[in-house]
Motif scaffolding. Structure first.
Motif, mmCIF file in Angstrom:
data_model
loop_
_atom_site.group_PDB
_atom_site.id
_atom_site.type_symbol
_atom_site.label_atom_id
_atom_site.label_comp_id
_atom_site.label_asym_id
_atom_site.label_seq_id
_atom_site.Cartn_x
_atom_site.Cartn_y
_atom_site.Cartn_z
ATOM 1 N N ARG A 1 -9.154 5.908 0.931
ATOM 2 C CA ARG A 1 -9.998 6.747 0.205
ATOM 3 C C ARG A 1 -11.273 7.512 1.233
ATOM 4 N NH1 ARG A 1 -8.195 3.525 -3.676
ATOM 5 N NH2 ARG A 1 -8.728 3.927 -5.675
ATOM 6 N N ASP B 1 -13.211 8.535 -8.244
ATOM 7 C CA ASP B 1 -12.440 8.508 -7.169
ATOM 8 C C ASP B 1 -11.735 10.132 -7.010
ATOM 9 O OD1 ASP B 1 -10.208 5.655 -7.084
ATOM 10 O OD2 ASP B 1 -11.981 6.262 -5.687
ATOM 11 N N PHE C 1 0.957 -1.143 -0.031
ATOM 12 C CA PHE C 1 0.026 0.058 -0.041
ATOM 13 C C PHE C 1 0.880 1.391 0.211
ATOM 14 C CE2 PHE C 1 -1.849 3.565 2.365
ATOM 15 C CZ PHE C 1 -2.876 3.825 1.600
ATOM 16 N N VAL D 1 -7.978 10.587 -5.754
ATOM 17 C CA VAL D 1 -7.070 9.201 -5.557
ATOM 18 C C VAL D 1 -6.635 8.685 -6.828
ATOM 19 C CG1 VAL D 1 -7.309 7.123 -4.288
ATOM 20 C CG2 VAL D 1 -8.514 9.171 -3.674
ATOM 21 N N ASP D 2 -5.265 8.198 -6.649
ATOM 22 C CA ASP D 2 -4.648 7.514 -7.812
ATOM 23 C C ASP D 2 -4.801 8.611 -9.087
ATOM 24 O OD1 ASP D 2 -3.456 5.909 -9.739
ATOM 25 O OD2 ASP D 2 -5.180 4.560 -9.691
ATOM 26 N N ASP E 1 -6.182 0.353 0.942
ATOM 27 C CA ASP E 1 -6.689 1.428 -0.217
ATOM 28 C C ASP E 1 -7.946 1.948 0.051
ATOM 29 O OD1 ASP E 1 -5.484 -0.643 -2.982
ATOM 30 O OD2 ASP E 1 -4.819 1.206 -1.958
ATOM 31 N N GLN E 2 -8.856 1.333 0.501
ATOM 32 C CA GLN E 2 -10.299 1.859 0.669
ATOM 33 C C GLN E 2 -10.264 2.639 2.078
ATOM 34 O OE1 GLN E 2 -12.749 1.810 -1.280
ATOM 35 N NE2 GLN E 2 -14.064 2.634 -0.128
ATOM 36 N N ARG F 1 -11.237 -3.748 -3.041
ATOM 37 C CA ARG F 1 -9.878 -3.046 -2.732
ATOM 38 C C ARG F 1 -9.294 -3.614 -1.547
ATOM 39 N NH1 ARG F 1 -12.590 1.731 -3.977
ATOM 40 N NH2 ARG F 1 -12.199 2.322 -6.269
ATOM 41 N N SER F 2 -7.840 -3.213 -1.473
ATOM 42 C CA SER F 2 -7.370 -3.670 -0.307
ATOM 43 C C SER F 2 -7.713 -2.850 0.873
ATOM 44 C CB SER F 2 -5.762 -3.713 -0.550
ATOM 45 O OG SER F 2 -5.471 -2.415 -0.213
#
Lengths: 116, 1491
Positions: free
Chosen positions: B871, B576, B506, B551-552, B867-868, B863-864
């Motif tokens: 977010r 996102d 991550f 995000v990303d 990751d979430q 998602r992992s």
């Protein structure tokens, strides 16, 4: 381009109108701002592009049902799909289904049941 | 002794009384004239005692009112006193209430830190009444035996062991008996516990002087102080006994108020009302109190005690004794009685008692002086008018009242004496109906307190205002001491705590931009995009209140972000991207955490989150589909996400849960101390609460439409109102199917949910008591964060009992999530954060569509975890929450200690409490227990009587194939006799409606007379016992074969065939319509197994709809519609279509049974030929057998054989429903050979459907349409284990003899199938006692171990061996000793993981372990290390050189046939990993040398 993916030429004129309807109803469900930015066309994926959620999908189905009446059966159509198909569904497929349903007698458009 | 040595100061008070949990409330109630009398709570006194039947007043009371302490008073904090919570159960409740009250009094006195503890005494008045703990002990020790004696007298034929079962069932209702309980009942502990827990060294004892106890305790305390033996004494009274025996005493004496009102000194006073309470005073010599600067409420100037002597009688108190006590008190005090301004009278409100007391007052204080105006007179009253008579604690109540009256200068009122007793006028006192100021113009305020006990014991105490009140502020209460902060991380049950490795994958990658406005943000964004060097790092760019997060940040997203910034409108999460022109939280909105409940799929994985934040996490069950596993999972995930979010800076302002999530909410809101949360889960086992037979369906419509659709469906409710586009309905499976058909017609989505908890519907009601029981035992504390209820749509109440009620009751009440979300939004919540997997975010969005709000899930399966989570944190940052971005950038440094994960919100926690139980409910056995015990009075016993009558039909044995042995013949004869007799029992039972028949009740005319048909609308219920006595032939309808001579029938699982139930329903209908014959039985549904061992009692209900139309059901098991007519219609010609592709059956009828393709025994073996098998059916011949239901069951066997012979998998098929059975003509005679055709009409994943024709004598005798068999999960391995378990293993045996069994049953039904196959009845009991997670592992271990032993024995040449023939007994951790025949004494080491069991025969000291192999590089080495560690933990202290290992591939499954068998493909999930098994056989004695 919208309409190019349609299989039924007789319904093509109709389909542009259906796409506009669907776009309006998606906007009602997920919000006008998102739709205007997402540029909905037949290739737009409900899940990947619009990030539509199941409840929103149901709300969309309800709106379609109200709009088109008994000519379509959204739940029955969805019931014929695997989860993967639903996740991968694009706006064009929905428009196809609606135009196909509306252009043939209602009973014939019903998907076959699971029973053989 | 100086005067001030003789004068005693009251420096502390503590009490609980009706209406009051502390002294402050008690005094306010007194001042305000609160009547605290209530009706008796039903859990305190069984309402039966107040029945109108007032036979004699001994065990029925004319009045149900009394004084009961508030339930909050029963919340006891054992931790504060260092008492183990388990010990609370065993203690007499009054001991703990006295302890709590004494501690409150000490606190009130400032803590007594300046007094030598060893010079503090405790003297409490306490009676020898039948208190709740004693009642429970008495029931266990005496009543249970008395019950057995009485039953034995009534039912001399019932065997003693049955009666002992009754006794056991009775005492089982009393709960667990703990050895430490007995000591908890010793009465003097009420005082001793105080000395013990508060560490006091003076005398500590209880004493009994009936109603005078409290005052005499104070008198004794004063002696201790005046003599100098004590420096402080805690004195008072304790009484918490509302036992019916005590009520009976007053009822018998006629002293219990019939009017339900206690009116001391009132005209027409008619007696006492019983009360309870505890009052404690802290007393000290006045001189000491003044020297130490203690706050002094008042002083005790003197006491007087006297007995009535020889003249004492119960009924008429003697005035002389009372007068003597008063005179002694004033002499002791050196005070003139004339100076008294207030008398707190004993005031029993009995005519004789009041009369005597008023006469005493007249004699001691003189007559009224006409010269004194009424308002100038002294005041008389009694607190009993407000709280009732608290017996030994009554004096303390009056004393505390008088002390506070003197202290505050208030003359308190007395209730219900608007019309005073005429004798009052003869005294110099008056009664007040409202409080008055107590003018202290004429010297110090003085009061006298009376207490007169049964048997003529009288006491009086004189209280005086303290001249110079140098009170000091009371010391801080002990109650505010912070409790120890506990980490909330759940313990890992499988091993020592070990944080998983922080995942390196991550990386927080989000673009955060701030600005003055949208345009400013857009500028920063554009600048950033044009400068490649700026792209490193994730610090927010720019400054200002308006925030954007991507995000990303891909180019596509950045383009979109740029476009939407031009519009300047909020953008919340799609693609996102988050943008908010004015942050919802920055603007003052609140953040709410939402805790999800059970979901159709649960695939949460927060291990990376836990690792990132250094939290300890239990391994979540893989692929958890069971309610129980998920319950634990949602809870664990909720806690970890909660902690992680708080660490990131997201502190919730509100918490709410959805369904079971509300319980997670209870824990995250810390209504329950974190340390107790795990205990709750361990105890509760939500999986065990699954309600059979009810189904949920999620509907794509709102609650209005849902209600409309189910309006006329019985037992269906809307269980969840999730949002405008989703509601959930719950009800019986068939009704839900009906609803779903209607919904499909209305073009509304509907989907059956995979879990069947029955939560939020009345179906769960029978299970609620278990839940309530758990909540009653949960310590509660005030919530740290408001928790909202989806039942009330408002925050949880503050009262712990109301919390417990709501937390339990919400499981039978609808989830009103839509309204809840609306209410929270109305209340100012603007950000909703979902803590787990689920759809709550969608529900919020749908409910609040178009409103100002944002919702985000902190976890998403796609998602992992990190990751979430990132977010969610990013989304909240945009709304104005100050996120600790550093915590997102780097995991907790390696090597950091585990952190206590509990967030501290700066609010002082208060102490958790346990609920004390004062209730002594009557013992009621459950219906099930009653059914199992099945004791009948002689007049009701028809079974035994009928069994002895002659069988009217000749025992038909013609159907049986000639089996040579005489033994077999004898067996057959016995069976046929019992069969005929049993059939008669069935008829006799069913023909006579039971006494439990419901209205309209009907009685059949006596035997022989014509019986009229029941008119339409008539319902009849008959109770039928299903056991092997009534249905002996069921021994031939057992699912599980066991070894010859196996005695425990429940191990064989005898079950009533569906066809037998159909026959029973037809017969029941026929009896309602005499003269008619059954022509057609339709809409047949079998709902669940009806096993005959252990016995079960069922209700057969018939309802006559119209003539010839009867609805019949075996309630909960099967139902059907029965059509009757004067005669059956003419028999049609056979019409079955020819078979497609006919071929011979691979198995003939003989082997069909002999090789156990069919489990049926002789009385059910009627398939005679199998003529042809085709693609679409089977033709054969069956013999008409006399066994009830066997005729059609044989047709079903033929049908079932087609499924087995034709279908690839899931070929275990059992009847589920039949559309219609039509009958033509009389049934074929016993022994008739009936040509049967089965034609398959449909095969689906789950079902097979067929039409059948049974032809006899050239015409159709029975026609069956739409017979549906349900297909059960079955592959070849499981099937072999069901058919021929004595010759097969479920485990695979590795090259080194390790037995490996993988869990291939994914639901509990399939697991039960194998559990019954492998376990004996005794082992099943152990198994059922485990929580579901433990059950899974335990079963895997047992299967592996039994198979390891069976395999070894077979290698040694042993013959067939059923799993149940082996019994395994634990031999320390991870090992068992096998018992049974040749296996005796063999030791097996076993180990399990989440889905794998391994076992290996070994010697003493040998051990085995199994661990997952991480596919990453080095994974195998790590697995070896871990496996060796696990061996060490299991006590095999071994050098690495002796450890041997074996790798198990991802598909370890195969069935091993004795002696060898095919290696069949497993159906294990794809993602399963390799496992490493490690073991050592090193004997313990070799340890030293090997080193």
């Amino acid at each position: 381009m919208p309409g190019q993916t349609f299989h039924d030429p007789t319904a093509a004129v109709h389909a542009d109108g259906v796409l506009a309807d669907v776009r309006t109803m998606i906007a009602e469900v997920i919000g006008e701002d998102y739709v205007s930015e997402a540029e909905i066309d037949a290739d737009t994926a409900f899940y990947a592009d619009l990030e539509i959620e199941s409840i929103e999908f149901i709300a969309l189905g309800e709106a379609l049902q109200v709009h088109y009446g008994d000519g379509i059966d959204f739940p029955a159509w969805i019931a014929t799909m695997e989860v993967d198909e639903i996740i991968a569904m694009r706006v064009g497929q929905l428009v196809d289904h609606i135009t196909a349903s509306l252009s043939v007698p209602a009973d014939a458009s019903r998907p076959g049941g699971a029973r053989g | 002794m100086t005067d001030s040595d003789a004068t005693i100061a009251v420096i502390g008070l503590g009490c609980i009384y009706p209406g009051a949990v502390d002294v402050g409330t008690f005094w306010r109630n007194i001042e305000s004239g609160i009547d605290a009398i209530t009706s008796a709570p039903t859990d305190r006194i069984d309402p039966r005692y107040f029945a109108a039947d007032t036979r004699n007043g001994v065990d029925r009371f004319a009045c149900n009112r009394g004084g009961f302490v508030p339930s909050e008073a029963l919340n006891f904090d054992p931790g504060r006193f260092g008492i183990m919570p388990v010990a609370v159960d065993g203690a007499e409740p009054d001991q703990l209430l006295a302890l709590g009250t004494a501690a409150a009094a000490v606190d009130d006195a400032g803590g007594l830190d300046d007094v030598a503890r060893d010079r503090v005494g405790v003297i409490l008045g306490r009676g020898g009444y039948l208190t709740p703990g004693l009642v429970r002990l008495d029931q266990r020790v005496r009543t249970a035996d008395q019950l057995v004696d009485t039953l034995r007298d009534l039912l001399p034929d019932v065997a003693d062991d049955r009666l002992l079962e009754v006794k056991d069932a009775f005492t089982a209702q009393l709960g667990e008996l703990r050895p430490e309980s007995a000591i908890g009942l010793v009465p003097n502990l009420a005082a001793s516990r105080i000395a013990n827990r508060l560490d006091l060294g003076g005398p500590a004892y209880t004493m009994d002087a009936a109603c005078a106890s409290s005052l005499i305790a104070v008198d004794a305390a004063i002696s201790e102080l005046r003599s100098g033996r004590c420096d402080a004494v805690l004195a008072g009274g304790v009484h918490h006994c509302h036992d019916v025996t005590l009520w009976s005493v007053f009822s018998q004496l006629g002293a219990l108020s019939r009017s339900g009102q206690i009116r001391p000194f009132a005209r027409g006073a008619d007696g006492i009302l019983v009360a309870e309470g505890t009052g404690v005073l802290v007393l000290e010599r006045l001189a000491d109190a003044e020297r130490l600067g203690h706050r002094i409420y008042a002083t005790i100037a003197g006491t007087g005690v006297a007995s009535d002597g020889r003249d004492a009688t119960l009924m008429s108190p003697r005035v002389d004794g009372q007068v003597l006590a008063l005179e002694r008190a004033y002499r002791d005090a050196g005070i003139d009685p004339d100076s008294i301004g207030l008398i707190e009278g004993h005031g029993t409100a009995t005519p004789a008692g009041d009369r005597a007391e008023l006469e005493t007052l007249r004699r001691v204080y003189g007559k009224s002086d006409d010269g004194v105006a009424t308002e100038g007179r002294a005041v008389l009253g009694s607190v009993k008018s407000m709280i009732g008579h608290a017996m030994p604690a009554a004096g303390a109540a009056g004393l505390i009242k008088a002390i506070l009256a003197v202290h505050h200068g208030v003359l308190p009122p007395t209730l219900h004496a608007d019309e005073p007793n005429p004798d009052v006028a003869g005294t110099r006192f008056r009664l007040l109906d409202r409080a008055e100021p107590w003018a202290d113009g004429s010297g110090r305020r003085r009061a006298g307190v009376n207490a007169f006990g049964f048997g003529g014991i009288n006491a009086h105490i004189v209280i005086e205002q303290h001249g110079s009140d140098r009170s000091r502020a009371s010391a801080p209460s002990i109650a505010s001491t912070p409790t120890v902060v506990q980490p909330i991380a759940p313990p890992d049950p499988t091993g020592p705590p070990a944080p998983s490795e922080p995942s390196g994958r991550f990386r927080f990658d989000a673009l955060l931009v701030q600005g003055r406005d949208a345009a400013d943000v857009a500028e920063h964004l554009a600048a950033w995009r044009s400068d490649p060097h700026a792209r490193a790092g994730s610090d927010p760019i720019g400054d200002g209140p308006v925030r954007l997060a991507v995000v990303d940040p891909t180019e596509r997203r950045l383009d979109l972000a740029a476009r939407l910034l031009e519009k300047g409108r909020p953008w919340r999460g799609r693609n996102d991207i988050w943008f908010e022109p004015s942050g919802l939280i920055a603007d003052g909105g609140r953040v709410a955490f939402l805790l999800p409940g059970v979901e159709p799929t649960f695939d949460a994985d927060v291990t990376d989150v836990a690792a990132w934040f250094g939290l300890n996490v239990a391994t979540l069950p893989e692929g958890a589909t069971e309610l129980e596993a998920q319950g634990r999972g949602i809870f664990a995930v909720g806690r970890i996400l909660h902690t992680a979010l708080v660490e990131l800076g997201v502190v919730p302002d509100d918490i709410a849960g959805h369904s079971l999530g509300e319980w997670t909410g209870v824990f995250t809101a810390e209504l329950v101390p974190a340390a107790d949360a795990d205990r709750f889960l361990d105890d509760l086992e939500p999986g065990s609460l699954e309600v059979p037979g009810v189904v949920f369906a999620a509907l794509g419509c709102g609650v209005d439409v849902a209600s409309e659709v189910i309006a006329d469906l019985d037992d269906v409710v809307v269980s969840h109102d999730n949002c405008p586009h989703q509601s959930v309905i719950c009800g019986p499976a068939d009704a839900i199917s009906q609803a779903m058909v209607r919904l499909a017609g209305r073009k509304i989505f509907a989907q059956e949910l995979p879990f069947r908890s029955g939560f939020h519907s009345p179906a769960f009601e029978p299970y609620l008591d278990i839940v309530r029981h758990h909540w009653d035992r949960m310590p509660l504390q005030p919530a740290r964060i408001p928790l909202w209820s989806a039942t009330t749509c408002s925050p949880y109440p503050a009262d712990p009992d109301a919390v417990r009620r709501l937390a339990a009751d919400h499981l039978v009440l609808p989830v009103r999530f839509r309204e809840l979300v609306r209410a929270m939004h109305d209340d100012g919540v603007r950000a909703f954060v979902q803590l787990g997997v689920g759809s709550l975010v969608s529900f919020v969005d749908d409910t609040l569509r178009g409103e100002e709000q944002m919702s985000v899930s902190a976890h998403a399966a796609a998602r992992s975890g990190m990751d979430q989570l990132a977010r969610a944190a990013t989304a909240l940052w945009v709304q104005g929450v100050d996120i600790d971005l550093d915590r997102l950038r780097a995991p907790l440094a390696a090597g950091s200690p585990l952190r206590p994960a509990r967030p501290d919100h700066g609010r002082a926690p208060s102490a958790p409490t346990v609920r004390l139980t004062l209730a002594t409910p009557s013992i009621r056995l459950s219906t099930r227990t009653v059914g199992e015990l099945d004791l009948r009075l002689g007049s009701d016993t028809d079974a035994a009587a009928t069994r002895t009558t002659e069988a009217p039909e000749p025992a038909a044995a013609g159907h049986r194939r000639g089996v040579g042995s005489a033994l077999q013949d004898e067996h057959d004869l016995l069976l046929s006799e019992s069969l005929a007799a049993g059939r008669q029992v069935l008829d006799a039972r069913a023909a006579r409606p039971s006494r439990r028949a419901t209205a309209p009740e009907r009685q059949d005319a006596p035997g022989g007379a014509p019986v009229p048909a029941d008119p339409p609308g008539t319902s009849t219920r008959e109770v039928l016992r299903v056991d092997l006595d009534t249905f002996p032939w069921l021994i031939d309808h057992c699912f599980y074969r066991q070894a010859d001579g196996w005695t425990d029938l429940s191990d064989r699982f005898p079950v009533l065939p569906m066809t037998t139930m159909v026959e029973m329903l037809g017969d029941a209908a026929r009896r309602r319509q005499p003269g008619l014959v059954v022509t057609r039985i339709e809409n047949i549904r079998a709902m669940r197994w009806l096993p005959a061992s252990p016995a079960v009692e069922v209700t057969v209900t018939t309802r006559v709809v119209a003539s010839g139309h009867v609805e019949a059901s075996i309630d909960g098991y099967a139902r059907a519609t029965v059509r009757l007519a004067a005669a059956t219609p003419p028999a049609p010609r056979p019409a079955a279509r020819p078979l497609t592709a006919p071929r011979p059956s691979p198995v003939a009828p003989g082997p069909l049974y002999e090789d156990h393709w069919m489990f049926h025994g002789p009385t059910f073996q009627g398939v005679r030929t199998i003529d042809a098998l085709g693609d679409d059916g089977v033709d054969g011949v069956i013999e008409s057998l006399p066994t009830p239901g066997a005729f059609l069951d044989n047709a079903g066997q033929l049908y079932g054989w087609w499924v087995i012979a034709t279908v690839d998998q899931d070929f275990l098929a059992l009847p589920q429903s039949i559309d219609a059975i039509e009958r033509f003509g009389a049934p074929p005679p016993i022994g008739a050979l009936v040509t049967t055709t089965v034609r398959i009409t449909e095969v689906t994943d789950r079902t097979v459907r067929a039409d059948l024709e049974l032809v006899w004598d050239g015409v159709v005798n029975v026609r069956i349409a739409g017979w549906v068999d349900r297909r059960f999960d079955s592959d070849e391995d499981l099937w072999l284990m069901l058919r021929q378990p004595e010759d097969h293993l479920l485990a695979a045996i590795g090259p080194s003899g390790v037995a490996v069994v993988a869990e291939r049953w994914r639901d509990s039904a399939s697991r039960e199938l194998m559990a019954r196959r492998y376990l004996t009845a005794a082992e099943r009991t152990t198994y059922e006692g485990l929580n579901p997670r433990a059950q899974r592992l335990w079963l895997l271990g047992r299967i592996a171990a039994k198979d390891a032993v069976r395999h070894a024995l077979w290698d040694e040449g042993h013959g067939p061996l059923f799993p149940a023939e082996l019994t395994l007994r634990d031999d320390g951790p991870g090992a068992v000793i096998a018992h049974g025949g040749a296996a005796d004494g063999r030791r097996v080491a076993l180990a399990t993981t989440e889905w794998l069991g391994v076992a290996r025969l070994t010697t003493a000291g040998g051990a085995i372990s199994v661990t997952t192999v991480d596919p990453a590089p080095g994974g195998l080495d790590r697995a070896r290390d871990r496996a060796t560690d696990l061996l060490t933990i299991r006590g095999a202290d071994v050098p690495a050189t002796t450890v041997r290992t074996e790798l198990i591939g991802p598909e370890p499954h195969s069935t091993t046939t004795r002696p060898s068998g095919a290696d069949l493909r497993p159906n294990a999930p794809d993602d399963r990993k390799d496992h490493l098994v490690a073991w050592t056989d090193l004997p313990r004695s070799d340890r030293g040398r090997a080193r």
